[in-house]
Scaffold this active site. Sequence first.
Site, mmCIF file in Angstrom:
data_model
loop_
_atom_site.group_PDB
_atom_site.id
_atom_site.type_symbol
_atom_site.label_atom_id
_atom_site.label_comp_id
_atom_site.label_asym_id
_atom_site.label_seq_id
_atom_site.Cartn_x
_atom_site.Cartn_y
_atom_site.Cartn_z
ATOM 1 N N SER A 84 3.359 11.441 12.907
ATOM 2 C CA SER A 84 3.256 10.576 11.726
ATOM 3 C C SER A 84 4.357 10.934 10.746
ATOM 4 C CB SER A 84 1.886 10.736 11.049
ATOM 5 O OG SER A 84 1.858 10.035 9.816
ATOM 6 N N SER A 85 5.040 9.928 10.225
ATOM 7 C CA SER A 85 6.063 10.183 9.210
ATOM 8 C C SER A 85 5.433 10.620 7.891
ATOM 9 C CB SER A 85 6.915 8.932 8.992
ATOM 10 O OG SER A 85 6.126 7.873 8.468
ATOM 11 N N ARG A 139 2.356 6.025 -3.229
ATOM 12 C CA ARG A 139 3.461 6.936 -3.542
ATOM 13 C C ARG A 139 3.776 6.903 -5.035
ATOM 14 N NH1 ARG A 139 4.298 5.442 1.698
ATOM 15 N NH2 ARG A 139 5.574 6.708 3.125
ATOM 16 N N LYS A 170 -9.395 -2.807 2.849
ATOM 17 C CA LYS A 170 -8.559 -1.599 2.783
ATOM 18 C C LYS A 170 -7.219 -1.892 2.129
ATOM 19 C CE LYS A 170 -6.616 1.993 5.805
ATOM 20 N NZ LYS A 170 -7.084 3.176 5.080
ATOM 21 N N LYS A 212 0.832 -1.205 0.000
ATOM 22 C CA LYS A 212 0.000 0.000 0.000
ATOM 23 C C LYS A 212 0.864 1.250 0.000
ATOM 24 C CE LYS A 212 -1.737 1.532 3.839
ATOM 25 N NZ LYS A 212 -2.536 1.815 5.056
ATOM 26 N N SER A 213 1.879 1.279 0.849
ATOM 27 C CA SER A 213 2.726 2.465 0.974
ATOM 28 C C SER A 213 3.422 2.786 -0.341
ATOM 29 C CB SER A 213 3.769 2.255 2.074
ATOM 30 O OG SER A 213 3.152 2.049 3.321
ATOM 31 N N ARG A 258 -4.893 2.149 17.815
ATOM 32 C CA ARG A 258 -4.523 0.734 17.816
ATOM 33 C C ARG A 258 -3.977 0.267 19.164
ATOM 34 N NH1 ARG A 258 -1.804 0.374 11.730
ATOM 35 N NH2 ARG A 258 -3.768 -0.057 10.631
ATOM 36 N N ASP A 283 3.696 -1.074 11.677
ATOM 37 C CA ASP A 283 2.491 -1.840 11.328
ATOM 38 C C ASP A 283 2.643 -3.311 11.694
ATOM 39 O OD1 ASP A 283 1.126 0.348 10.457
ATOM 40 O OD2 ASP A 283 1.382 -0.040 8.323
#
Length: 434
Positions: free
Chosen positions: A169-170, A27, A420, A22-23, A351, A320
């Site tokens: 958050s990065s 991008r 997702k 996903k990341s 979480r 994650d």
Amino acid sequence: MEHLDVGPLKTARGTIKLPGSKSISNRVLLLAALAQGETVVRDLLDSDDTRVMLDALGKLGVSVEGQGENAYRVTGTGGRFPNTSADLFMGNAGTAIRPLTAALALQGGEYTLHGVPRMHERPIGDLVDGLRQVGARIDYTGNEGYPPLAIHAAPVKIDAPIRVRGDVSSQFLTALLMALPLVESAGNVTIEVVGELISKPYIEITLNLMARFGVQVARDGWSSFTVPTGVAYTAPGEIFVEGDASSASYFLAAGALGGGPVRVEGVGMSSIQGDVRFADALNRMGANVMAGGNWIEVRGAERDDGKLHAVELDCNHIPDAAMTLAVAALFADGTTTLTNIASWRVKETDRLSAMATELRKLGAEVEEGADYIRVTPPSQWTPPAGGIDTYDDHRMAMAFSLAAFGPVPVRINDPRCVAKTFPEYFTAFGGITA
């Protein structure tokens, strides 16, 4: 409520071809859209979050053509989207809204970005503050510091370093890094990170992919980044999306808990994703791990009781996949402590709180701190009353599938939330477990 009953499971063995990361997927889509030239993106993740990005790019006037088999041809815009106004629905995709906010703030157009209710609870104020430092005009149309956002045309001027917090958050830093080359003034701009930068491997992904599109960023440790401005991203022609290392973690853990061997294909030692180092954590816990450039294989711990070793682990590098470790800790020989996971609180759900609540349902003793969780395995397993709640969080659902290796069946509520990132997860998981 829809639910899925899993287990009790005894064994896990087989091979899994992972869906795309996903990341990396989101991008790459944005970089391809901003580049000069055409990019064919192969092995793109097919999920809710990538569809959010694809839909947004379409509304911005970007030509994206499906080629079949999760391949897309993206015609780059040379840094300027054809449509100077758009209303964009971002779902709950942090990997879409944050980079798009930064890119759109430098476009000179009028845009609105909004999402599901949880998205409107996920902070974006530090990114907006950073963009305002260069003259961007961004208004909050709901609560201060959170989406929805209204972005307005404004002249951009860079006359000092941009300061952005790194401890929430990065993705805020990622968004600035990817957008700043679009600024038309020639020269460089410096981003200074305030506080400890979390989730550093995700920044490494960003820098690696920017380089693939022809833009090199210089960094001084993790506190300062120098970005060239007035330069164009250049389409690489073709780019392959790695398998999702976070998703790999569930199958690798299944190999450790169910004896194995379980092999994942699509990530390995050559991966640019930090979560691939989850395999190192499993190795520390006593699992038998083998790996090649594009695969990882795990077998169970070589001890009579089959238990994993309890560990204390700084999880900044695997935020994650650390969720998978928290559930695997149910099967350890003592108390496991996972630290440096404050970013869990601003993800798809809180979480840390959710993980602690659901682990306790199974009989575990759990201590939850601001940025850590401490898990002691159950002395007596209990079937989770009412099932395991997943909080509309794909990673909660996938992580807790592993609890089914315990002596009680596990009911997963709302299993479809895995759409997702991995719509076919439970089919794949069922294919290697028994």
